[in-house]
Design a protein around this motif. Structure first.
Motif, PDB file in Angstrom:
ATOM      1  N   ALA A 110      59.387  63.208  71.538  1.00  0.00           N
ATOM      2  CA  ALA A 110      59.687  64.082  70.503  1.00  0.00           C
ATOM      3  C   ALA A 110      59.541  63.669  69.088  1.00  0.00           C
ATOM      4  O   ALA A 110      59.821  62.640  68.783  1.00  0.00           O
ATOM      5  N   LYS A 111      58.897  64.248  68.498  1.00  0.00           N
ATOM      6  CA  LYS A 111      58.561  63.846  67.080  1.00  0.00           C
ATOM      7  C   LYS A 111      59.153  64.522  66.177  1.00  0.00           C
ATOM      8  O   LYS A 111      59.050  65.740  66.040  1.00  0.00           O
ATOM      9  N   LEU A 112      59.676  63.975  65.187  1.00  0.00           N
ATOM     10  CA  LEU A 112      60.299  64.652  63.965  1.00  0.00           C
ATOM     11  C   LEU A 112      59.548  65.484  63.242  1.00  0.00           C
ATOM     12  O   LEU A 112      58.373  65.001  62.959  1.00  0.00           O
ATOM     13  N   TYR A 124      61.142  69.908  65.645  1.00  0.00           N
ATOM     14  CA  TYR A 124      60.790  68.720  66.480  1.00  0.00           C
ATOM     15  C   TYR A 124      59.363  69.108  67.338  1.00  0.00           C
ATOM     16  O   TYR A 124      59.252  70.311  67.668  1.00  0.00           O
ATOM     17  N   TRP A 125      58.517  68.154  67.610  1.00  0.00           N
ATOM     18  CA  TRP A 125      57.290  68.601  68.322  1.00  0.00           C
ATOM     19  C   TRP A 125      57.605  68.050  69.782  1.00  0.00           C
ATOM     20  O   TRP A 125      57.724  66.599  69.671  1.00  0.00           O
ATOM     21  N   LEU A 126      57.600  68.609  70.736  1.00  0.00           N
ATOM     22  CA  LEU A 126      58.095  67.752  72.244  1.00  0.00           C
ATOM     23  C   LEU A 126      56.739  68.112  73.093  1.00  0.00           C
ATOM     24  O   LEU A 126      56.143  69.048  73.258  1.00  0.00           O
ATOM     25  N   VAL A 180      64.024  60.907  69.788  1.00  0.00           N
ATOM     26  CA  VAL A 180      63.218  61.435  68.468  1.00  0.00           C
ATOM     27  C   VAL A 180      62.684  60.178  67.589  1.00  0.00           C
ATOM     28  O   VAL A 180      63.406  59.234  67.388  1.00  0.00           O
ATOM     29  N   ASN A 190      59.960  59.095  64.161  1.00  0.00           N
ATOM     30  CA  ASN A 190      59.398  59.706  62.823  1.00  0.00           C
ATOM     31  C   ASN A 190      57.978  59.121  62.771  1.00  0.00           C
ATOM     32  O   ASN A 190      57.693  59.014  63.889  1.00  0.00           O
ATOM     33  N   LYS A 227      68.052  62.972  71.661  1.00  0.00           N
ATOM     34  CA  LYS A 227      68.797  64.557  71.604  1.00  0.00           C
ATOM     35  C   LYS A 227      68.571  65.223  73.224  1.00  0.00           C
ATOM     36  O   LYS A 227      67.511  64.670  73.999  1.00  0.00           O
ATOM     37  N   PHE A 270      67.102  68.830  73.924  1.00  0.00           N
ATOM     38  CA  PHE A 270      66.246  69.907  73.427  1.00  0.00           C
ATOM     39  C   PHE A 270      66.222  71.092  74.458  1.00  0.00           C
ATOM     40  O   PHE A 270      66.262  71.086  75.600  1.00  0.00           O
ATOM     41  N   ALA A 287      65.235  73.278  65.067  1.00  0.00           N
ATOM     42  CA  ALA A 287      66.182  72.220  64.895  1.00  0.00           C
ATOM     43  C   ALA A 287      67.565  72.973  65.603  1.00  0.00           C
ATOM     44  O   ALA A 287      68.474  71.913  66.271  1.00  0.00           O
ATOM     45  N   SER A 326      68.463  71.928  69.212  1.00  0.00           N
ATOM     46  CA  SER A 326      68.716  70.494  69.659  1.00  0.00           C
ATOM     47  C   SER A 326      70.157  70.166  69.767  1.00  0.00           C
ATOM     48  O   SER A 326      70.962  70.639  68.791  1.00  0.00           O
TER      49      SER A 326
END
Length: 388
Positions: A120-122, A127-129, A151, A153, A162, A164, A199, A202
């Motif tokens: 999971a990227k901020l 987020y990109w999952l 998550v 960065n 988190k 999702f 967002a 999540s």
């Protein structure tokens, strides 16, 4: 229909679930008919907010329904428990997420896989999952999924842990479930290929640990003030208590008619068999009574608007893993006392034995971790753990 009527409806379904137990095993998933029956009985609405047509029932009522179902068919009880607890968690999400799922259909179901095995990227506003998540029980009967993820960065640093929420069009199901126990749960893999999650879909485990979540603004009842670690952990143990109960009842029925040819006497007249029954029954009762006592105390604090005491939360985790252990010990004792005929495919006792042991390996049932947390709390050491 009241929450208490749900229990009555569940009792009426138990003979059907017993009859379908082997079919669920063979198909490696529950039938559509069984899931529809659970829905019509109101099982999936027990922990759902009233504003979406749910009951907001006392959690012990939910666990009682699950215990009964799992006592008829372990796989059906497991799926009912997991799918049935997700409305409680969705109620903790922001209101917009709840509307996304239930706005058009309050009967919409979610499956889950919480281990953070994906990435999971901020990103801006979300987020990109991506990745693969295992063991999503009942996923074929759900149109949304809850997935755990750490998550990071742009520098690869962890910023949050988190859950999702994704709709069916954002993931695929890989049919990989082929196991020795809980075969009917259809606990297949969820695969996500670089999907954007807004967002509001999540929920941070930091919020659930503090028992302060966005959804409490709309869902302000005591049910939604409970700790995730307490509610979810018993969601896993309760079906196992039910399986032990089912094994106990099947064993009694079998032993009443069994003749021990080697000794030329009725098995029910064997004093050693009688002692084993007493031991197994005591373990099952202890597991269930601890659950009732602990969750009743927790709801008492919630109804009074009081903080959730950490000593109680730690005790719940202690007793939850002990409840699983007690149930496994009971099933083992009953299985060992059932004789060679219990090994035959299709007999209830061997199915409950396999299903209970399959449930035991769930990560939430790690006894050393839960016991260590309790001991640390008793010594006054700081507790840093999401699942309490």
């Amino acid at each position: 229909m009241s929450e208490h009527a749900v229990i009555a409806a569940v009792r009426d379904l138990l003979p059907v679930f017993r009859e379908r137990a082997q079919d669920a095993e063979d198909a490696r998933r529950l039938s559509e008919e069984s899931v529809k029956a659970l829905q019509e009985a109101g099982v999936f609405r027990l922990l759902q907010p009233k504003r979406f047509g749910g009951y907001e029932a006392d959690p012990v009522t939910f666990y009682e329904a699950i215990r009964l179902i799992a006592g008829a068919c372990g796989s059906t009880g497991w799926v009912a428990s997991v799918l049935g607890v997700h409305p409680w968690q969705l109620a903790l999400f922001p209101a917009r997420a709840q509307q996304d799922v239930w706005g058009d259909d309050p009967h919409t179901r979610m499956s889950s896989s919480y281990a953070p095995t994906g990435k999971a990227k901020l990103a801006e506003n979300g987020y990109w999952l991506s990745g693969r998540w295992n063991f999503s029980s009942g996923c074929d009967h759900a149109s949304w999924v809850l997935l755990g993820g750490i998550v990071t960065n742009d520098e690869g640093q962890m910023v949050d842990f988190k859950t999702f929420l994704l709709p069916r069009e954002d993931y695929t199901i890989d049919d990989v479930w082929d196991t020795v126990g809980l075969r009917g749960t259809g606990s297949n893999d969820i695969v996500v290929d670089d999907v954007f999650v807004p967002a509001h879909r999540s929920l941070s485990f930091a919020d659930t640990s503090r028992c302060r979540c966005p959804g409490q603004k709309e869902n302000d009842g005591p049910l939604y003030k409970l700790p995730f670690g307490s509610v979810f952990s018993y969601t896993i143990t309760t079906p196992i208590i039910g399986m032990a109960t089912g094994a106990y009842e099947a064993h009694l029925e079998y032993m009443r008619a069994r003749i021990r040819v080697s000794y030329g006497s009725k098995a029910s007249e064997d004093p050693f068999a009688q002692v084993r029954i007493a031991d197994a029954g005591a373990e099952i009762d202890a597991a269930w009574l601890a659950l009732e006592h602990n969750m009743t105390q927790l709801m008492g604090h919630a109804r009074a608007g009081e903080p959730m005491p950490m000593p109680l939360r730690l005790r719940i985790r202690r007793d939850q893993v002990r409840g699983t252990g007690r149930s496994i010990a009971a099933v083992d004792k009953l299985f060992e006392n059932s004789g060679g005929k219990a090994l035959r495919v299709g007999t209830p006792i061997q199915r409950f034995w396999r299903d209970a042991h399959a449930g035991r390996v769930h990560a939430i049932n790690d006894p050393e971790r839960a016991m260590s947390l309790f001991g640390a709390g008793e010594f006054g050491l700081p507790i840093q753990e999401a699942m309490v």
